[in-house]
Design an enzyme around this catalytic site. Sequence first.
Site, mmCIF file in Angstrom:
data_model
loop_
_atom_site.group_PDB
_atom_site.id
_atom_site.type_symbol
_atom_site.label_atom_id
_atom_site.label_comp_id
_atom_site.label_asym_id
_atom_site.label_seq_id
_atom_site.Cartn_x
_atom_site.Cartn_y
_atom_site.Cartn_z
ATOM 1 N N ARG A 1 0.845 -1.183 0.000
ATOM 2 C CA ARG A 1 0.000 0.000 0.000
ATOM 3 C C ARG A 1 0.890 1.245 0.000
ATOM 4 N NH1 ARG A 1 -5.037 1.801 -1.006
ATOM 5 N NH2 ARG A 1 -6.094 2.829 0.711
ATOM 6 N N THR B 1 -8.502 0.819 -9.475
ATOM 7 C CA THR B 1 -8.186 -0.463 -8.861
ATOM 8 C C THR B 1 -8.416 -1.595 -9.878
ATOM 9 O OG1 THR B 1 -8.952 0.512 -6.857
ATOM 10 C CG2 THR B 1 -8.751 -1.904 -6.855
ATOM 11 N N THR C 1 -4.072 -0.632 -7.085
ATOM 12 C CA THR C 1 -4.835 0.590 -7.325
ATOM 13 C C THR C 1 -3.931 1.800 -7.491
ATOM 14 O OG1 THR C 1 -6.655 1.929 -6.446
ATOM 15 C CG2 THR C 1 -5.056 1.168 -4.860
ATOM 16 N N ASN D 1 -6.070 4.449 -6.916
ATOM 17 C CA ASN D 1 -7.268 5.026 -6.303
ATOM 18 C C ASN D 1 -8.284 5.429 -7.362
ATOM 19 O OD1 ASN D 1 -9.001 5.618 -4.268
ATOM 20 N ND2 ASN D 1 -8.167 7.628 -3.808
ATOM 21 N N ASP E 1 -7.645 8.400 0.706
ATOM 22 C CA ASP E 1 -8.229 7.296 1.485
ATOM 23 C C ASP E 1 -8.040 7.498 2.989
ATOM 24 O OD1 ASP E 1 -9.448 5.879 -0.496
ATOM 25 O OD2 ASP E 1 -7.882 4.385 -0.727
ATOM 26 N N SER F 1 -7.897 0.804 3.395
ATOM 27 C CA SER F 1 -8.306 0.410 2.045
ATOM 28 C C SER F 1 -9.512 -0.532 2.130
ATOM 29 C CB SER F 1 -7.145 -0.312 1.370
ATOM 30 O OG SER F 1 -7.560 -0.882 0.162
ATOM 31 N N SER F 2 -10.210 -0.658 1.008
ATOM 32 C CA SER F 2 -11.302 -1.641 0.940
ATOM 33 C C SER F 2 -10.912 -2.849 0.093
ATOM 34 C CB SER F 2 -12.552 -1.004 0.319
ATOM 35 O OG SER F 2 -12.987 0.065 1.102
ATOM 36 N N GLY G 1 -13.339 -1.160 -7.190
ATOM 37 C CA GLY G 1 -14.548 -0.335 -7.028
ATOM 38 C C GLY G 1 -14.691 0.303 -5.661
ATOM 39 N N GLY G 2 -13.567 0.699 -5.013
ATOM 40 C CA GLY G 2 -13.656 1.375 -3.714
ATOM 41 C C GLY G 2 -14.399 0.491 -2.718
HETATM 42 N N1 GLY Z 1 -8.293 3.249 -3.153
HETATM 43 C C1 GLY Z 1 -9.400 2.484 -2.815
HETATM 44 C C2 GLY Z 1 -9.149 1.547 -1.696
HETATM 45 O O1 GLY Z 1 -8.002 1.208 -1.443
HETATM 46 O O2 GLY Z 1 -10.078 1.162 -1.028
#
Ligand code: GLY
Length: 579
Positions: A109, A390, A408, A410, A432, A461-462, A483-484
């Site tokens: 990350r 992503t 990603t 983002n 984020d 992050s998701s 997709g976030g």
């Molecule tokens: N940038 C989207 C995530 O990491 O959730």
Amino acid sequence: MPKFLRSATVVCAAFVLVAAGCGAVATNLSVADGTYPRAVVAADHAIASQAGLDMLMRGGNAVDAAVATSFCLAVVRPYSCGLGGGGFMLVHIASDAPMPTQSVAITYRETAPAAVGPDYYVQLDTPGASRYGPHAVGVPGTVAGLMTALENYGTLDRATVLKPAIEAAEQGFAIDADYVASAGEVLDDIRAHPEWIDLVGADRFEWFYHRFLFDGEPKVGQTLRQPELARTLRLIARDGAPAFYAGEIGQAVAAACPQMSAEDLAQYQPRLSQPLRGTFRGRTVLAMPLPSSGGIATLETLGLVERRWMDVEQAAPQSPAYIHLVVEAMKHAFADRAEWLGDERFANVPATSLLSETYLDILARRIDPLRTQPPESYGSREGLPIDAGTSHFGVVDEWGNAVACTETINLSFGSLLPVPEYGFMLNNEMDDFLTVPGERNAFGLQQSQRNLPEGGKWPLSSMSPTIVLGEDGLVEVVVGGSGGPRIISATLQTLLDVVLHDSSAGEAVAAPRFHHQWMPDVLQFEDSWTDAATMEAMREFGHDVGRRGDVGVVQLIRRRGDGWDAASDPRKGGAPAGW
Ligand code: GLY
């Protein structure tokens, strides 16, 4: 408004979907899927899947294939991921030779530069600065992460795994409908917000506009050649991660971002750690630990669905009762995400408590099978038991090793800030974090002080790369998405379709989906969801029901019979490649 934007025309390409293979799907989307006896790669672009397959066919393992696929995605999906971004990779080594059986989570990350503290964006007081231009950029992790994966778990050399990406960058490739749609959305956004160009700087923006937005007129079939990126990839093939973090590429990244120093880049380290482990209906679920919220949210939701399964056991798949249960479970998970999660190296995060049997039992008892609750009823604000743009792809090789990887930059094209001499876009992952207390991020996510920025810290992050092992201990499902926050709902729904309803990979990824992230308190159905009666039934459960274009993009591989059934999500037009 700069002249190069004034003359441009909006491009609204129809979303043309690739159809390949078989797979009966209960949807109007046409899915690319197939079953492969030996090995498969499912990415969101066919060229990237093929790059991974090339490694498998020359004797490489799943990690070699993953690294080749990822570098290739950096070329063919430059708006989703790339050298200027970061990601998460889950590796499961199944075979005993030559490596012992093990599972590992590789976190690469992006981190906050040392100069960025909790009130950095409040002090900066520049609208949009956490989203566009240099201040939005976190220290990129992709190159370090991929090199670490290759050195520790791969078997091929750098030159071999980078070759397909170098060729795609040099020779070029035809841009597809998803590329044109994404570039078109960015063009529309920039026309609505020309001030973003000032944040990026006119020279860098002009390079980006010419190279990646085709001077405002991207069309399906146009060729994207990236000679600068090809040279960058060659440098990485020759010198490895130091080419990026201690060499000329890193110097160019630092020069583009005033808050980032050469020291920030030199100190960047990916992390190898144990995946989270949960169980669901006799399986073992391997999921990503923090700073991905996806692992905790996935295991929390699965834990709640399993505990309340008796409520819906007799209900049909996608029935109102089933959707209500999954949504109520997700609302608890997203409420806890907002309150409790952040980088646990900097903030006190009760991850173990959130997944404890005691806590899941308490939450499960709070689910009303007939009615949704007011927002404050979800998750916990206090009193936890004290113990504690992503792209996703999956790979399974002929030895049963697996990789689930989500990467990603983002938002689409990240910060819109390119590094022109090296041909890639920089992330806007700083958004984020909780950048301005009280405000939500680009995905509308509410977050707590635990996710304030701090030098060296990872933003929450998701991303949810997930591997499921069957009762026999062998890989059964490899899944994840983009997709976030919709990653979490989309990954969960496809996984549930496979495990609970025995859907094929194609059926699971193509099925229409729904999303709820606790706040905003709206249950969203994809535009492709045509069952109005179910939506009406959800209103009767008390849900505020809305629509959205799509809920995530998922790639899924599942074991079926003697082979691997794989599918790439028709929402992005990828295709798996297998053997
Ligand atoms: N940038 C989207 C995530 O990491 O959730």
